[in-house]
Scaffold this motif. Structure first.
Motif, PDB file in Angstrom:
ATOM      1  N   VAL A   1       0.834  -1.208   0.000  1.00 16.50           N
ATOM      2  CA  VAL A   1       0.000   0.000   0.000  1.00 16.50           C
ATOM      3  C   VAL A   1       0.867   1.255   0.000  1.00 16.50           C
ATOM      4  N   MET A   2       1.875   1.280   0.833  1.00 16.81           N
ATOM      5  CA  MET A   2       2.707   2.475   0.950  1.00 16.81           C
ATOM      6  C   MET A   2       3.598   2.670  -0.276  1.00 16.81           C
ATOM      7  N   CYS A   3       4.126   1.596  -0.821  1.00 20.03           N
ATOM      8  CA  CYS A   3       4.955   1.718  -2.023  1.00 20.03           C
ATOM      9  C   CYS A   3       4.145   2.231  -3.204  1.00 20.03           C
ATOM     10  N   VAL A   4       2.985   1.615  -3.442  1.00 17.77           N
ATOM     11  CA  VAL A   4       2.148   2.030  -4.569  1.00 17.77           C
ATOM     12  C   VAL A   4       1.630   3.448  -4.357  1.00 17.77           C
ATOM     13  N   GLY A   5       1.290   3.792  -3.114  1.00 19.12           N
ATOM     14  CA  GLY A   5       0.856   5.154  -2.825  1.00 19.12           C
ATOM     15  C   GLY A   5       1.957   6.169  -3.123  1.00 19.12           C
ATOM     16  N   GLY A   6       3.210   5.829  -2.780  1.00 16.63           N
ATOM     17  CA  GLY A   6       4.323   6.723  -3.072  1.00 16.63           C
ATOM     18  C   GLY A   6       4.560   6.878  -4.560  1.00 16.63           C
ATOM     19  N   LEU A   7       4.512   5.781  -5.307  1.00 13.11           N
ATOM     20  CA  LEU A   7       4.700   5.844  -6.760  1.00 13.11           C
ATOM     21  C   LEU A   7       3.577   6.630  -7.424  1.00 13.11           C
ATOM     22  N   SER A   8       2.370   6.523  -6.858  1.00 12.83           N
ATOM     23  CA  SER A   8       1.252   7.305  -7.389  1.00 12.83           C
ATOM     24  C   SER A   8       1.499   8.795  -7.202  1.00 12.83           C
ATOM     25  N   LEU A   9       2.002   9.172  -6.035  1.00  9.59           N
ATOM     26  CA  LEU A   9       2.279  10.577  -5.757  1.00  9.59           C
ATOM     27  C   LEU A   9       3.367  11.131  -6.682  1.00  9.59           C
ATOM     28  N   LEU A  10       4.279  10.256  -7.090  1.00  9.67           N
ATOM     29  CA  LEU A  10       5.347  10.675  -7.994  1.00  9.67           C
ATOM     30  C   LEU A  10       4.892  10.777  -9.453  1.00  9.67           C
ATOM     31  N   GLY A  11       3.716  10.225  -9.757  1.00  8.14           N
ATOM     32  CA  GLY A  11       3.163  10.370 -11.099  1.00  8.14           C
ATOM     33  C   GLY A  11       3.226   9.138 -11.971  1.00  8.14           C
ATOM     34  N   TYR A  12       3.752   8.027 -11.465  1.00 10.60           N
ATOM     35  CA  TYR A  12       3.920   6.847 -12.299  1.00 10.60           C
ATOM     36  C   TYR A  12       2.599   6.183 -12.685  1.00 10.60           C
ATOM     37  N   LEU A  13       1.641   6.160 -11.778  1.00 11.27           N
ATOM     38  CA  LEU A  13       0.383   5.504 -12.102  1.00 11.27           C
ATOM     39  C   LEU A  13      -0.409   6.300 -13.129  1.00 11.27           C
ATOM     40  N   ASP A  14      -0.344   7.626 -13.051  1.00 10.92           N
ATOM     41  CA  ASP A  14      -0.968   8.444 -14.092  1.00 10.92           C
ATOM     42  C   ASP A  14      -0.318   8.183 -15.450  1.00 10.92           C
ATOM     43  N   LEU A  15       0.991   8.001 -15.450  1.00 13.57           N
ATOM     44  CA  LEU A  15       1.717   7.737 -16.691  1.00 13.57           C
ATOM     45  C   LEU A  15       1.284   6.408 -17.298  1.00 13.57           C
ATOM     46  N   VAL A  16       1.221   5.358 -16.481  1.00  9.51           N
ATOM     47  CA  VAL A  16       0.821   4.038 -16.970  1.00  9.51           C
ATOM     48  C   VAL A  16      -0.625   4.053 -17.431  1.00  9.51           C
ATOM     49  N   SER A  17      -1.492   4.688 -16.636  1.00  8.85           N
ATOM     50  CA  SER A  17      -2.913   4.760 -16.992  1.00  8.85           C
ATOM     51  C   SER A  17      -3.115   5.480 -18.316  1.00  8.85           C
ATOM     52  N   GLY A  18      -2.328   6.526 -18.541  1.00 11.85           N
ATOM     53  CA  GLY A  18      -2.456   7.281 -19.775  1.00 11.85           C
ATOM     54  C   GLY A  18      -2.087   6.479 -20.999  1.00 11.85           C
ATOM     55  N   VAL A  19      -1.261   5.448 -20.814  1.00 12.39           N
ATOM     56  CA  VAL A  19      -0.853   4.607 -21.944  1.00 12.39           C
ATOM     57  C   VAL A  19      -1.843   3.462 -22.156  1.00 12.39           C
ATOM     58  N   ILE A  20      -2.019   2.613 -21.124  1.00 14.71           N
ATOM     59  CA  ILE A  20      -2.780   1.382 -21.359  1.00 14.71           C
ATOM     60  C   ILE A  20      -4.295   1.596 -21.380  1.00 14.71           C
ATOM     61  N   TYR A  21      -4.791   2.613 -20.672  1.00 15.05           N
ATOM     62  CA  TYR A  21      -6.244   2.800 -20.652  1.00 15.05           C
ATOM     63  C   TYR A  21      -6.713   3.977 -21.503  1.00 15.05           C
ATOM     64  N   THR A  22      -5.804   4.650 -22.157  1.00 16.95           N
ATOM     65  CA  THR A  22      -6.185   5.735 -23.063  1.00 16.95           C
ATOM     66  C   THR A  22      -5.821   5.383 -24.495  1.00 16.95           C
ATOM     67  N   GLN A  23      -4.617   4.886 -24.687  1.00 23.34           N
ATOM     68  CA  GLN A  23      -4.158   4.569 -26.030  1.00 23.34           C
ATOM     69  C   GLN A  23      -4.567   3.166 -26.466  1.00 23.34           C
ATOM     70  N   TRP A  24      -4.845   2.285 -25.507  1.00 16.52           N
ATOM     71  CA  TRP A  24      -5.245   0.911 -25.824  1.00 16.52           C
ATOM     72  C   TRP A  24      -6.744   0.739 -25.624  1.00 16.52           C
ATOM     73  N   ASN A  25      -7.276  -0.317 -26.246  1.00 19.76           N
ATOM     74  CA  ASN A  25      -8.651  -0.729 -25.950  1.00 19.76           C
ATOM     75  C   ASN A  25      -8.671  -1.303 -24.532  1.00 19.76           C
ATOM     76  N   PRO A  26      -9.609  -0.868 -23.672  1.00 24.19           N
ATOM     77  CA  PRO A  26      -9.620  -1.360 -22.284  1.00 24.19           C
ATOM     78  C   PRO A  26      -9.701  -2.876 -22.175  1.00 24.19           C
ATOM     79  N   ILE A  27     -10.356  -3.519 -23.134  1.00 21.88           N
ATOM     80  CA  ILE A  27     -10.464  -4.983 -23.080  1.00 21.88           C
ATOM     81  C   ILE A  27      -9.081  -5.617 -23.179  1.00 21.88           C
ATOM     82  N   TRP A  28      -8.282  -5.148 -24.147  1.00 20.55           N
ATOM     83  CA  TRP A  28      -6.936  -5.697 -24.301  1.00 20.55           C
ATOM     84  C   TRP A  28      -6.053  -5.319 -23.111  1.00 20.55           C
ATOM     85  N   ALA A  29      -6.247  -4.127 -22.576  1.00 15.70           N
ATOM     86  CA  ALA A  29      -5.480  -3.716 -21.402  1.00 15.70           C
ATOM     87  C   ALA A  29      -5.773  -4.631 -20.218  1.00 15.70           C
ATOM     88  N   ASN A  30      -7.052  -4.967 -20.034  1.00 11.76           N
ATOM     89  CA  ASN A  30      -7.434  -5.814 -18.904  1.00 11.76           C
ATOM     90  C   ASN A  30      -6.994  -7.262 -19.105  1.00 11.76           C
TER      91      ASN A  30
END
Length: 476
Positions: free
Chosen positions: A352-381
């Motif tokens: 929880v703390m590691c993922v929360g820290g990486l989220s604050l640094l912007g990594y989860l927004d970066l990943v989300s912007g690639v796999i759930y914006t540029q890809w079809n959500p079905i293939w991403a999932n």
């Protein structure tokens, strides 16, 4: 079995994700601290995956990683005069973890109480004493794993069924390997359609994304995920009779009533969440009170109960019963709490703390912007399932919930399915597989599982197709 219990009901609920999904203060993904944090987390998780080989508890590397990541974040934001924002984010993560800790603690306490009262030993003895052949045992342990895991979590269920397989398998390593693969697939599939079957499903339910009843839409896909590989593998299991020794197991006093109290506790937790929109952990803590009062009742009535049973045994001249009565230990709830799997509880803190820290640094927004914006959500999932076969599904699902991509209900159910059953593709992809590799002492191995990955992948693909067809209206 007690060492590796993760109940979760899984016995686990939590994560009010919204606050964690807030945008980062700045984009630090290309900064020195960002790269250092990512590297620390990657190294920590490599050590987690290698737990069985290194004999290193999985909580140790993630606890250290969490401390280092937040130390660097705090140092940077303190220099920039934004330390209060970092403290608020840190305190929120701690609050969310406290929900997880208390929920898991109650669930683990109940499972430990059931084991102490010998419920699991009794079930094992029943299966061994029935004299089933290898193929029947293959199907019986798999089917029981599928239907027990939605209630008792996939890890505990897998360990229970594995104990039966080891007892009857003896030196038949081929049967043990196939049966363990079957158990892992069944336990993971059974946990995918229940909020209490796996930690990932509990996360999704607690986040308020999927309601309690909507998980049943995954029932048929989960059945397909288990049955197809099981049918193919069963063709390679012989029908010969194993040499087994039947032993009598007597349930300790109150065993069945503890099961009923556990079911009542589950209903209480669901009721708190469903009717008054309180966190389910409130209901779980109330359920712990049920067990505490029942433990008080067992202690207070123990002398009279022993007197009655001693008189009956003397009248029947039952020396074995007298011997068993002489070793009765009073039920103690707090001993059950102490025997909880604290390594697991601390591991979740680190995640929880590691993922929360990486989220604050912007990594989860970066990943989300690639796999759930540029890809079809079905293939991403679908890809998430592949990731969960390599990396534990808990941080993967937690990261997705933290991202909170805008998806249809069908896609949220899809990622719940793939994160749960994708871990069956490799033996290291789920807690059940990792635990069974240790419990079988080298008879169920990584490469033994890998050989059957194409067959398991058939079930994985088929379950996705069935979900897309049966629940097509949920994707609009």
């Amino acid at each position: 079995m007690t060492k590796r219990k993760i109940c979760l009901f899984a016995f686990t609920l939590f994560f009010s994700i919204p606050a964690l999904s807030a945008p980062p203060l700045m984009d630090l993904t290309t900064s020195t601290i960002g790269y250092a944090s990512l590297t620390i987390f990657a190294i920590a998780y490599i050590l987690v995956i290698s737990e069985e080989y290194l004999q290193l508890r999985k909580s140790k590397p993630v606890l250290l990683a969490a401390g280092l990541i937040w130390l660097m974040i705090g140092f940077l934001l303190n220099q920039q005069g934004q330390i209060e924002i970092a403290k608020a984010a840190l305190e929120h993560n701690l609050l969310e973890y406290s929900k997880l800790l208390l929920f898991l603690l109650v669930a683990m306490t109940y499972i430990s109480a059931m084991e102490e009262r010998r419920l699991f030993d009794s079930l094992q003895a029943w299966m061994v004493c029935k004299g089933f052949n290898y193929r029947t045992l293959f199907w019986l342990t798999g089917i029981l794993a599928f239907f027990i895991s939605p209630i008792a979590d996939n890890l505990t269920t897998a360990l229970l069924m594995c104990a039966v397989v080891m007892k009857v398998g003896g030196d038949n390593n081929k049967f043990i390997n196939l049966a363990c693969i079957n158990i892992v697939i069944a336990a993971n599939a059974g946990g995918a359609f229940s909020p209490f079957g796996d930690i990932t499903t509990l996360m999704v339910w607690q986040a308020g994304i999927v309601s309690f009843g909507q998980f049943l839409d995954l029932l048929i896909p989960s059945i397909v995920n288990y049955l197809l590989p099981a049918f193919i593998m069963s063709r390679f299991v012989e029908k010969t009779q194993p040499l087994t020794v039947c032993e009598f197991v007597e349930l300790k006093r109150g065993a069945r009533r503890i099961v009923l109290l556990f079911i009542l506790t589950i209903f209480t937790a669901v009721g708190f969440h469903l009717f008054i929109d309180f966190p389910p952990v409130i209901g779980m803590m109330m359920g712990l009170a049920y067990l505490q009062f029942f433990g008080y009742f067992l202690r207070k009535t123990l002398p009279s109960s022993l007197a009655k049973k001693t008189k009956r045994a003397l009248n029947n001249n039952d020396q074995a019963a007298l011997k068993r009565l002489g070793s009765v230990v009073p039920f103690d709830v707090f001993q059950r709490v102490a025997s909880s799997e604290w390594d697991t509880l601390l591991f979740f803190y680190g995640v929880v703390m590691c993922v929360g820290g990486l989220s604050l640094l912007g990594y989860l927004d970066l990943v989300s912007g690639v796999i759930y914006t540029q890809w079809n959500p079905i293939w991403a999932n679908i890809m998430v399932g592949g990731m969960s076969a390599i990396v534990d599904n808990i941080p993967v699902m937690y990261a997705i919930l933290t991202m909170q991509p805008d998806m249809s209900m069908g896609n949220w159910l899809l990622v719940t399915l793939t994160a749960g059953v994708g871990g069956s593709l490799l033996s290291i992809g789920s807690a059940a597989g990792v635990a069974l590799m240790g419990a079988t002492r080298g008879k169920y191995t990584f490469f033994g599982h890998l050989k059957w990955m194409p067959v398991i992948a058939i079930g994985y693909a088929a379950s996705i197709i069935v979900h897309l067809l049966l629940n097509s209206e949920l994707f609009t």
